[in-house]
Design an enzyme around this catalytic site. Structure first.
Site, PDB file in Angstrom:
ATOM      1  N   GLU A 294       0.852  -1.194   0.000  1.00 29.87           N
ATOM      2  CA  GLU A 294       0.000   0.000   0.000  1.00 29.87           C
ATOM      3  C   GLU A 294       0.879   1.231   0.000  1.00 29.87           C
ATOM      4  OE1 GLU A 294      -2.111   0.066   3.660  1.00 29.87           O
ATOM      5  OE2 GLU A 294      -3.397  -1.602   3.126  1.00 29.87           O
ATOM      6  N   LYS A 296       2.397   4.465   1.514  1.00 21.09           N
ATOM      7  CA  LYS A 296       2.571   5.028   2.856  1.00 21.09           C
ATOM      8  C   LYS A 296       2.365   6.535   2.745  1.00 21.09           C
ATOM      9  CE  LYS A 296       5.499   4.923   6.966  1.00 21.09           C
ATOM     10  NZ  LYS A 296       5.347   6.285   7.445  1.00 21.09           N
ATOM     11  N   ARG A 301      -2.135   9.786  11.560  1.00 18.86           N
ATOM     12  CA  ARG A 301      -3.002   8.616  11.737  1.00 18.86           C
ATOM     13  C   ARG A 301      -4.348   9.051  12.298  1.00 18.86           C
ATOM     14  NH1 ARG A 301      -1.005   3.276  12.497  1.00 18.86           N
ATOM     15  NH2 ARG A 301      -2.726   1.812  12.284  1.00 18.86           N
ATOM     16  N   ARG A 334      -3.465   8.899  16.831  1.00 20.84           N
ATOM     17  CA  ARG A 334      -2.759   7.675  17.194  1.00 20.84           C
ATOM     18  C   ARG A 334      -2.637   7.524  18.707  1.00 20.84           C
ATOM     19  NH1 ARG A 334       2.979   6.239  14.396  1.00 20.84           N
ATOM     20  NH2 ARG A 334       4.072   5.748  16.283  1.00 20.84           N
ATOM     21  N   PHE A 403      -7.189   2.836   5.261  1.00 24.62           N
ATOM     22  CA  PHE A 403      -6.522   1.596   4.847  1.00 24.62           C
ATOM     23  C   PHE A 403      -6.956   0.380   5.657  1.00 24.62           C
ATOM     24  CE2 PHE A 403      -3.308   4.213   7.158  1.00 24.62           C
ATOM     25  CZ  PHE A 403      -3.244   3.484   8.346  1.00 24.62           C
ATOM     26  N   ARG A 474       3.663  -3.309  17.594  1.00 26.20           N
ATOM     27  CA  ARG A 474       4.587  -2.956  16.522  1.00 26.20           C
ATOM     28  C   ARG A 474       5.315  -4.240  16.154  1.00 26.20           C
ATOM     29  NH1 ARG A 474       6.634   1.783  14.959  1.00 26.20           N
ATOM     30  NH2 ARG A 474       6.070   2.980  16.786  1.00 26.20           N
ATOM     31  N   LYS A 480       7.245  -0.996   7.362  1.00 23.43           N
ATOM     32  CA  LYS A 480       7.277   0.270   6.640  1.00 23.43           C
ATOM     33  C   LYS A 480       8.577   0.345   5.875  1.00 23.43           C
ATOM     34  CE  LYS A 480       8.538   2.363  10.963  1.00 23.43           C
ATOM     35  NZ  LYS A 480       8.086   3.083  12.108  1.00 23.43           N
TER      36      LYS A 480
HETATM   37  P1  AMP Z   1       6.078   5.611  11.253  1.00 23.56           P
HETATM   38  O1  AMP Z   1       5.278   6.794  11.721  1.00 23.56           O
HETATM   39  O2  AMP Z   1       7.248   5.957  10.426  1.00 23.56           O
HETATM   40  O3  AMP Z   1       6.337   4.641  12.384  1.00 23.56           O
HETATM   41  O4  AMP Z   1       5.131   4.781  10.252  1.00 23.56           O
HETATM   42  C1  AMP Z   1       3.919   4.227  10.644  1.00 23.56           C
HETATM   43  C2  AMP Z   1       2.816   5.191  10.318  1.00 23.56           C
HETATM   44  O5  AMP Z   1       2.634   5.306   8.925  1.00 23.56           O
HETATM   45  C3  AMP Z   1       1.462   4.732  10.783  1.00 23.56           C
HETATM   46  O6  AMP Z   1       1.243   4.970  12.146  1.00 23.56           O
HETATM   47  C4  AMP Z   1       0.534   5.543   9.927  1.00 23.56           C
HETATM   48  O7  AMP Z   1       0.271   6.793  10.546  1.00 23.56           O
HETATM   49  C5  AMP Z   1       1.343   5.821   8.673  1.00 23.56           C
HETATM   50  N1  AMP Z   1       0.794   5.224   7.458  1.00 23.56           N
HETATM   51  C6  AMP Z   1       0.728   5.843   6.261  1.00 23.56           C
HETATM   52  N2  AMP Z   1       0.199   5.051   5.331  1.00 23.56           N
HETATM   53  C7  AMP Z   1      -0.099   3.875   5.930  1.00 23.56           C
HETATM   54  C8  AMP Z   1      -0.678   2.651   5.473  1.00 23.56           C
HETATM   55  N3  AMP Z   1      -1.047   2.463   4.208  1.00 23.56           N
HETATM   56  N4  AMP Z   1      -0.806   1.657   6.393  1.00 23.56           N
HETATM   57  C9  AMP Z   1      -0.424   1.828   7.678  1.00 23.56           C
HETATM   58  N5  AMP Z   1       0.115   2.953   8.153  1.00 23.56           N
HETATM   59  C10 AMP Z   1       0.279   3.978   7.293  1.00 23.56           C
END
Ligand code: AMP
Length: 625
Positions: A294, A296, A301, A334, A403, A474, A480
């Protein structure tokens, strides 16, 4: 339960070094808080119906929380308000400045509070036959008194609420003996410091009310054939769904296993978000048959709760709803903060395109007039905003990219596979659903990623198509992949013992690169001891959970080669995947390089030290920066 009893139990728990004994002590505290005759059934939502039933309150207090995780209420008590109330309770000779000075000395508000003579109660208490922990004579503070007063503090609004809060805390402190004051101050500031994490409380709940044994550490149990593992998993599950330790403890006690099994999501109460680890396409394809990929999105969030309408009168804002099933829409961040008021267009979007009841998970993104994504900073100008929402709405447009779907039409979907949840998402939300592509072809995934990057997005998420929704976790089910973030696989060559409660565990890990660059040749460089196989590049102390620390300590301890003070050197055995922000040249480490902001991502179980990253690679990465 008397608050001094709670405080004494807190002291005993804090002083107990063993994890299993801590669980047993917490289980005892929960049982004691439940009153002699447990209420049957009844109100499992709030603090409880029976006057002697403080279980829900005590379960939350043990973790330093007054309210359940889903509850948006906060005490709005910062350190300065707490210090002011303490100073007042300590009498005319003590100022808030004195409290701060003492805090600077002791480093901990509980110790400061315990050292004050509050409202003269210590002396009076002694005369009235009170013990060292108790307050004055018959003015005994109960956990319920504390809870009720803190609810009033949390609910105070408007003019005068600040002084109301201070007065309420002052009132509590003047009724507290030294140890009570210690726990009161810690509770008010949300830092209980007795080492009771969510896992401890979970295990204790299972032990206190379901008969789980506390003789084997959770990590060593085999969940498949172990009854205790099963009971602990049941409590864990109920915690994930309800986000409320107090409620789960009550259900465990009053309704047992069957009650816990029936716990379901409530539309309108936020659930913790599932999180992701860093990972690569290769990791995903190695681990799973196929990958759900998907975009990102670089936004914020959001978890959107769209409730069924309970009556058919006007909508909650006075408008006639478009649909008779049109109930309130709430949007949570979040951190489960209610951000509904800041994002009216998402509320409108959901009312227009979604079918209630539903819980949706997604990202709020800022977009330009063509719907193209704007940088992350733009969504921050809108998120959590309380004033000028309408004006800002003109400046920064926000759209939903959903999503996931946790609940739809009365069905909880946490246990459904990702692909199934996504189908339900498309069925309940007509517009704003993120595309999900399932593929086992690395080239196709990389092409998807290239398209996402070209469209201005941050990268892609890689998810296991069959993965269930694991709130707050997590794990390795969601990865990611940000193309610009490199990680290094580094060998652990040393460690440092932790402090205080963690003195039995390693807290910091020294990580190193291989000096041999992989072609059998040693790197000829004078800055590196030519005899050494590994050269240090940094110390990793962040990103590691307590459980992982315990596991790593157990694994590394047999390999300790030398010990000096807090530090040990260990034989190269374990490889860490380490994330970092940049590589700098540095005289501090043997490699001549230092990682900035190194953080632990995972143990590379699949890699031997000989397969760790080389000094040559670190040099290449450093010169590319
Ligand atoms: P990070 O903030 O770098 O830990 O990445 C995780 C965050 O990416 C999640 O908490 C979401 O806010 C964001 N995110 C963006 N697109 C997506 C997606 N398609 N699926 C899940 N999380 C996503």
């Amino acid at each position: 339960m008397e608050f001094d009893t709670f405080a004494e139990r807190g002291e005993a728990i804090a002083a107990e070094p063993g994890a299993l004994d801590t669980v047993a002590l917490v289980a005892d505290a929960l049982t004691a808080a439940g009153g002699a005759t447990p209420a049957s059934g009844g109100d499992t939502e709030g603090a409880g119906p029976a006057a002697d039933d403080d279980l829900a309150i005590v379960a939350r207090f043990l973790r330093g929380a007054v309210f359940p995780g889903w509850d948006g209420r906060t005490l709005s008590v910062g350190p300065s308000l707490c210090h002011a109330a303490l100073a007042r309770a300590a009498g005319a000779n003590v100022t808030a400045g004195d409290i701060e000075d003492r805090l600077a000395e002791t480093g901990e508000i509980g110790a400061v509070a315990a050292g004050l003579d509050l409202g003269g109660q210590t002396g009076l208490g002694a005369f009235a036959g009170g013990d060292a922990t108790g307050g004055a004579g018959d003015d005994d503070l109960t956990v319920r008194d504390v809870y009720d007063e803190l609810v009033a503090v949390a609910e105070a609004t408007g003019d005068g609420s600040e002084s109301f809060r201070e007065d309420a805390l002052f009132g509590l402190f003047t009724r507290a003996g030294p140890v009570e004051a210690k726990y009161l101050a810690r509770l008010v500031l949300g830092e209980m410091r007795i080492g009771v994490g969510s896992g401890t409380l979970r295990d204790a709940t299972a032990a206190a009310f379901l008969g789980a044994s506390v003789t084997t550490p959770t990590e060593e149990r085999d969940d498949d054939d172990d009854r205790t593992g099963e009971l602990v998993a049941l409590v864990e599950r109920a915690l994930q769904v309800t986000n409320d330790h107090g409620r789960v403890a009550r259900i465990a006690r009053d309704e047992g296993e069957s009650g816990l099994r029936e716990v379901s999501l409530s539309v309108g109460r936020p659930v913790r978000s599932m999180l992701a680890q860093a990972g690569t396409v290769a990791d995903a394809l190695d681990a799973w048959d196929a990958v759900a990929v998907e975009t990102k999105y670089d936004g914020a969030r959001v978890q959107i709760h769209y409730e069924d309408r309970v009556d058919d009168e006007e909508g909650e804002d006075g408008a006639t709803p478009a649909d008779p099933a049109d109930g309130p829409v709430s949007i949570y961040s979040r951190n489960m903060e209610d951000v509904t008021a800041a994002l009216p267009e998402l509320v409108e979007h959901v009312r227009e395109h979604a079918t209630a009841p539903a819980i949706l998970d997604g990202e709020a993104v800022a977009v330009d007039d063509d719907g193209e994504p704007l940088p992350f900073q733009e969504i921050l100008r809108r998120f959590r905003r309380k004033h000028d929402v309408d004006r800002m709405r003109e400046e920064v447009r926000v759209e939903l990219r959903a999503f996931d779907c946790l609940h739809a039409g009365g069905d909880d979907l946490l246990d459904a596979p990702l692909t199934g949840r996504h189908e339900r998402l498309s069925a309940v939300l007509g517009e704003g659903v993120s595309e999900l592509r399932v593929s086992d072809d690395a080239e196709e995934i990389e092409a998807f990623e290239a398209a996402a990057l070209a469209a201005g997005h941050e990268g892609v998420m890689l998810k296991r198509p069959e993965s269930t929704y694991d709130p707050g976790n997590r794990g390795r089910e969601w990865l990611k992949r940000k193309p610009d973030v490199e990680t290094l696989d580094l060998v652990v060559t040393g460690a440092e013992w932790g402090e205080g409660r963690r003195a039995e565990l390693f807290g910091t890990f020294e990580v190193s690169v291989r000096v041999d660059d992989g072609d059998g040749e040693r790197d000829a460089d004078e800055s590196v001891d030519s005899g050494a196989a590994y050269a240090t590049v940094g110390n990793v102390a962040t990103g590691i959970t307590d459980e992982e620390l315990a596991d790593l300590t157990e694994r590394l301890e047999p390999h300790v080669r030398a010990e000096s003070g807090q530090s040990v050197t260990v034989a190269p055995e374990v490889v860490f995947e380490v994330g970092y922000e940049e590589i700098q040249t540095s005289p501090t480490y043997e490699s001549g390089h230092a990682l900035r902001f190194p953080r632990f991502l995972a143990v590379r179980e699949d890699k031997a030290p000989e397969a760790a990253d080389s000094l040559a690679r670190v040099r290449r990465l450093a010169s590319d920066e």
